[in-house]
Scaffold this active site. Structure first.
Site, PDB file in Angstrom:
ATOM      1  N   ALA A 215       0.836  -1.206   0.000  1.00  0.00           N
ATOM      2  CA  ALA A 215       0.000   0.000   0.000  1.00  0.00           C
ATOM      3  C   ALA A 215       0.864   1.246   0.000  1.00  0.00           C
ATOM      4  CB  ALA A 215      -0.920  -0.029   1.211  1.00  0.00           C
TER       5      ALA A 215
ATOM      6  N   PRO B 203      -5.211   8.737  -1.597  1.00  0.00           N
ATOM      7  CA  PRO B 203      -6.073   9.599  -2.412  1.00  0.00           C
ATOM      8  C   PRO B 203      -5.309  10.823  -2.952  1.00  0.00           C
ATOM      9  CG  PRO B 203      -7.251   8.862  -0.467  1.00  0.00           C
ATOM     10  CD  PRO B 203      -5.845   8.357  -0.325  1.00  0.00           C
TER      11      PRO B 203
ATOM     12  N   GLY C 267      -0.078   9.564  -5.640  1.00  0.00           N
ATOM     13  CA  GLY C 267       0.074   8.380  -6.476  1.00  0.00           C
ATOM     14  C   GLY C 267       1.456   8.385  -7.095  1.00  0.00           C
TER      15      GLY C 267
ATOM     16  N   ILE D 281      -5.632  -0.421  -3.706  1.00  0.00           N
ATOM     17  CA  ILE D 281      -4.679  -1.450  -3.289  1.00  0.00           C
ATOM     18  C   ILE D 281      -5.114  -2.836  -3.803  1.00  0.00           C
ATOM     19  CG2 ILE D 281      -3.460  -2.492  -1.322  1.00  0.00           C
ATOM     20  CD1 ILE D 281      -2.920   0.603  -2.008  1.00  0.00           C
TER      21      ILE D 281
ATOM     22  N   GLU E 247       9.313  -4.872 -10.318  1.00  0.00           N
ATOM     23  CA  GLU E 247       7.867  -4.659 -10.495  1.00  0.00           C
ATOM     24  C   GLU E 247       7.582  -4.231 -11.929  1.00  0.00           C
ATOM     25  OE1 GLU E 247       6.029  -2.053  -7.665  1.00  0.00           O
ATOM     26  OE2 GLU E 247       4.210  -1.850  -8.849  1.00  0.00           O
TER      27      GLU E 247
ATOM     28  N   ARG F 226     -13.325 -14.582 -40.694  1.00  0.00           N
ATOM     29  CA  ARG F 226     -14.423 -13.635 -40.910  1.00  0.00           C
ATOM     30  C   ARG F 226     -14.407 -13.134 -42.349  1.00  0.00           C
ATOM     31  NH1 ARG F 226     -19.307 -11.919 -39.005  1.00  0.00           N
ATOM     32  NH2 ARG F 226     -19.620  -9.718 -39.492  1.00  0.00           N
TER      33      ARG F 226
ATOM     34  N   GLY G  50       2.094   0.646 -11.215  1.00  0.00           N
ATOM     35  CA  GLY G  50       3.535   0.335 -11.246  1.00  0.00           C
ATOM     36  C   GLY G  50       4.353   1.509 -11.768  1.00  0.00           C
TER      37      GLY G  50
ATOM     38  N   THR H  59       3.305   5.331 -13.963  1.00  0.00           N
ATOM     39  CA  THR H  59       2.666   5.622 -15.258  1.00  0.00           C
ATOM     40  C   THR H  59       3.717   5.754 -16.364  1.00  0.00           C
ATOM     41  OG1 THR H  59       2.807   8.006 -14.965  1.00  0.00           O
ATOM     42  CG2 THR H  59       0.820   6.929 -14.086  1.00  0.00           C
TER      43      THR H  59
HETATM   44  C1  LIG Z   1      -6.290  -1.399 -10.684  1.00  0.00           C
HETATM   45  C2  LIG Z   1      -5.236  -0.664  -9.912  1.00  0.00           C
HETATM   46  C3  LIG Z   1      -4.391  -1.372  -9.066  1.00  0.00           C
HETATM   47  C4  LIG Z   1      -3.443  -0.699  -8.306  1.00  0.00           C
HETATM   48  N1  LIG Z   1      -2.688  -1.388  -7.387  1.00  0.00           N
HETATM   49  C5  LIG Z   1      -1.929  -0.692  -6.507  1.00  0.00           C
HETATM   50  C6  LIG Z   1      -1.305  -1.356  -5.403  1.00  0.00           C
HETATM   51  O1  LIG Z   1      -1.414  -2.573  -5.229  1.00  0.00           O
HETATM   52  N2  LIG Z   1      -0.583  -0.608  -4.534  1.00  0.00           N
HETATM   53  C7  LIG Z   1      -0.426   0.732  -4.669  1.00  0.00           C
HETATM   54  O2  LIG Z   1       0.226   1.349  -3.845  1.00  0.00           O
HETATM   55  N3  LIG Z   1      -0.999   1.391  -5.722  1.00  0.00           N
HETATM   56  C8  LIG Z   1      -1.754   0.712  -6.618  1.00  0.00           C
HETATM   57  N4  LIG Z   1      -2.372   1.367  -7.646  1.00  0.00           N
HETATM   58  C9  LIG Z   1      -2.175   2.809  -7.780  1.00  0.00           C
HETATM   59  C10 LIG Z   1      -1.330   3.175  -8.992  1.00  0.00           C
HETATM   60  O3  LIG Z   1      -0.004   2.799  -8.807  1.00  0.00           O
HETATM   61  C11 LIG Z   1      -1.519   4.705  -9.204  1.00  0.00           C
HETATM   62  O4  LIG Z   1      -2.844   4.880  -9.671  1.00  0.00           O
HETATM   63  C12 LIG Z   1      -0.502   5.277 -10.172  1.00  0.00           C
HETATM   64  O5  LIG Z   1       0.784   5.269  -9.616  1.00  0.00           O
HETATM   65  C13 LIG Z   1      -0.848   6.713 -10.584  1.00  0.00           C
HETATM   66  O6  LIG Z   1      -1.121   7.514  -9.481  1.00  0.00           O
HETATM   67  P1  LIG Z   1      -2.470   8.393  -9.447  1.00  0.00           P
HETATM   68  O7  LIG Z   1      -3.605   7.504  -9.769  1.00  0.00           O
HETATM   69  O8  LIG Z   1      -2.503   9.133  -8.164  1.00  0.00           O
HETATM   70  O9  LIG Z   1      -2.321   9.405 -10.657  1.00  0.00           O
HETATM   71  P2  LIG Z   1      -1.550  10.818 -10.617  1.00  0.00           P
HETATM   72  O10 LIG Z   1      -0.237  10.662  -9.972  1.00  0.00           O
HETATM   73  O11 LIG Z   1      -2.485  11.841 -10.069  1.00  0.00           O
HETATM   74  O12 LIG Z   1      -1.339  11.072 -12.170  1.00  0.00           O
HETATM   75  C14 LIG Z   1      -2.377  11.549 -13.031  1.00  0.00           C
HETATM   76  C15 LIG Z   1      -1.761  11.769 -14.415  1.00  0.00           C
HETATM   77  O13 LIG Z   1      -0.738  12.774 -14.320  1.00  0.00           O
HETATM   78  C16 LIG Z   1       0.480  12.261 -14.826  1.00  0.00           C
HETATM   79  N5  LIG Z   1       1.608  12.795 -14.080  1.00  0.00           N
HETATM   80  C17 LIG Z   1       1.807  12.786 -12.747  1.00  0.00           C
HETATM   81  N6  LIG Z   1       2.992  13.342 -12.452  1.00  0.00           N
HETATM   82  C18 LIG Z   1       3.565  13.699 -13.615  1.00  0.00           C
HETATM   83  C19 LIG Z   1       4.808  14.316 -13.970  1.00  0.00           C
HETATM   84  N7  LIG Z   1       5.725  14.640 -13.057  1.00  0.00           N
HETATM   85  N8  LIG Z   1       5.053  14.543 -15.293  1.00  0.00           N
HETATM   86  C20 LIG Z   1       4.150  14.184 -16.233  1.00  0.00           C
HETATM   87  N9  LIG Z   1       2.964  13.605 -15.948  1.00  0.00           N
HETATM   88  C21 LIG Z   1       2.689  13.352 -14.667  1.00  0.00           C
HETATM   89  C22 LIG Z   1       0.378  10.758 -14.635  1.00  0.00           C
HETATM   90  O14 LIG Z   1       1.260  10.094 -15.525  1.00  0.00           O
HETATM   91  C23 LIG Z   1      -1.085  10.511 -14.968  1.00  0.00           C
HETATM   92  O15 LIG Z   1      -1.256  10.455 -16.353  1.00  0.00           O
HETATM   93  C24 LIG Z   1      -3.295   0.707  -8.435  1.00  0.00           C
HETATM   94  C25 LIG Z   1      -4.123   1.403  -9.326  1.00  0.00           C
HETATM   95  C26 LIG Z   1      -5.107   0.747 -10.015  1.00  0.00           C
HETATM   96  C27 LIG Z   1      -6.035   1.539 -10.896  1.00  0.00           C
END
Ligand SMILES: Cc1cc2nc3c(=O)[nH]c(=O)nc-3n(C[C@H](O)[C@H](O)[C@H](O)COP(=O)(O)OP(=O)(O)OC[C@H]3O[C@@H](n4cnc5c(N)ncnc54)[C@H](O)[C@@H]3O)c2cc1C
Length: 380
Positions: A125, A129, A132, A158, A243, A269, A364, A366
């Site tokens: 974890a 919120p 990320g 998570i 990872e 098809r 893992g 973005t």
């Molecule tokens: C199905 C699922 C399973 C998951 N499993 C886990 C888990 O087991 N454990 C865990 O800890 N997390 C988990 N996550 C969380 C996941 O790792 C995060 O959603 C991810 O790291 C992105 O963070 P965020 O959603 O807060 O997006 P944000 O960080 O808010 O990003 C939003 C957008 O802005 C972009 N962005 C952010 N910063 C920058 C920058 N500096 N430059 C350019 N672009 C940027 C991002 O690339 C993205 O496109 C999971 C998510 C999902 C949906």
């Protein structure tokens, strides 16, 4: 091109994984998708089959091999079967290294046997919120209360969030420490104040339980600190390369599989009196995707081999992750288009692969964060 990274023992393991999937996963998968969660029995069956803790030393019940090619086989076969919901890769490749690499002897004896036999399902974890991509924004915090840490905060998204018996929580242990004030605390099922929120409703990977977690004055014993106090960020950085490679391995396997499915489909098809496969546009689409997959496969196999030899760095793992997952996304979209309206129907594997795979460029780290890491290595 014939793949060159596997030996006969990996091929034998592949057969074992296939028969496990046919016996213990595929017959139940549709029900798990309806339930939003896989059964604990499946995890125990995986343990019994020797599919958990491949890299954990044998003395703790594991497979005792650091050969990442076994993990690659597992990821490839689960991807081909279209069963990403049972998150063995997360457990083995993402969480396993924290426990084998950082745990004390006492912690290993406490946790690793259950980790390997499927009775202790794990989660990690990090995400909150408000944090990320930028883990420095983590607010979940733990105060030193003598024998315990007093943990407060919340996490979201998570994986294994509902099933997990053991959660590695990234928490702030030094308020003003920035990235150097984070530590890893292991929270166990049943600790007072540890609550799970909703099993989140996702567009894909329906059988995977993904949840919010809440910590209200959870007393985490001092002996559940994993690794160095305030060393959490460094520990995360060390383990993220595996990872990312693990996600990339599943991404190229998915793209290759979709190409196979679609090759069959366009041969069968017919439109305008001829198979779709006879039309130049479709032949070019297939030729482009096959080329992209072949080129990516060569790079990925090299990354798998390098990682097996212990020399894959974070930058190349990031390259593999963004490239292979973006390829998977493009291939899924193009293959769905080639299926026409049938591609939009969930009974067709292509539709499920389209939604299941969409997360790959996000979790893992973005695609954008992968490029940041690579850019930093080039430009400082
Ligand atoms: C199905 C699922 C399973 C998951 N499993 C886990 C888990 O087991 N454990 C865990 O800890 N997390 C988990 N996550 C969380 C996941 O790792 C995060 O959603 C991810 O790291 C992105 O963070 P965020 O959603 O807060 O997006 P944000 O960080 O808010 O990003 C939003 C957008 O802005 C972009 N962005 C952010 N910063 C920058 C920058 N500096 N430059 C350019 N672009 C940027 C991002 O690339 C993205 O496109 C999971 C998510 C999902 C949906």
């Amino acid at each position: 091109m014939k793949r060159q990274i596997f030996a006969p023992e990996h091929d034998a393991f592949r057969e074992t994984v296939r028969s496990f999937l046919a016996r213990e996963v595929l017959p139940y998968y549709e029900q798990w998708e309806k339930d939003g969660i896989v059964s604990r029995e499946a995890w125990r069956a995986a343990g019994k089959q020797g599919l958990l803790g491949l890299a954990v030393p044998e003395e703790y019940g594991g497979g005792g091999t650091a050969d990442f090619r076994y993990s690659a086989v597992l990821a490839e076969e689960f991807t081909r079967a279209g069963t990403p919901g049972i998150a063995l890769g997360l457990h083995n490749d993402i969480i396993g290294p924290y426990l084998t690499g950082l745990a004390t002897e006492e912690q290993k004896r406490r946790w690793l046997p259950g980790f390997c036999d499927g009775t202790l399902i794990t989660a990690i974890a990090m995400t909150e919120p408000g944090a990320g991509s930028d883990l420095q924004g983590i607010r979940t915090h733990a105060e030193d209360r003598g024998e315990n840490w007093l943990l407060n905060g919340s996490k979201t998204f998570i994986s294994n969030g509902i099933l997990a018996d053991l959660v590695i929580v990234v928490a702030r242990t030094t308020p003003e420490g920035g990235a150097h004030g984070l530590s890893l605390l292991v929270v166990e099922r049943g600790m007072d104040g540890f609550e799970r929120g909703r099993n989140l409703d996702k567009i894909g990977q329906k059988a995977q339980d993904t949840a919010e977690l809440f910590f209200h004055d959870v007393r985490v014993p001092k002996e559940n600190l994993l690794g160095e106090l305030n060393g959490g960020f460094a520990h995360l950085m060390t383990n993220l390369a595996q990872e990312r490679l693990s996600i990339a391995v599943s991404a190229i396997a998915a793209a290759e599989h979709l190409l196979e499915i679609t090759t069959e489909y366009v041969k069968e098809r017919e439109a305008f009196g001829r198979p779709l496969a006879s039309k130049q546009h479709i032949r070019f689409e297939m030729a482009e995707m096959a080329t992209e997959c072949a080129v990516t496969r060569a790079f990925l196999d090299r990354c798998i081999a390098d990682h097996t030899d212990g020399v894959l760095d974070a930058v190349h793992a990031s390259m593999a992750k963004w490239w292979a997952t973006e390829l998977q996304k493009r291939v899924a979209d193009r293959c769905l288009q080639l299926h026409g309206g049938y591609g939009y129907m969930t009974e067709y594997p292509i539709a499920r692969a389209f939604t299941d795979g969409r997360i790959q460029t996000i979790y893992g780290g973005t695609t954008e964060i992968m490029k940041e890491i690579i850019g930093r290595s080039l430009l400082g």
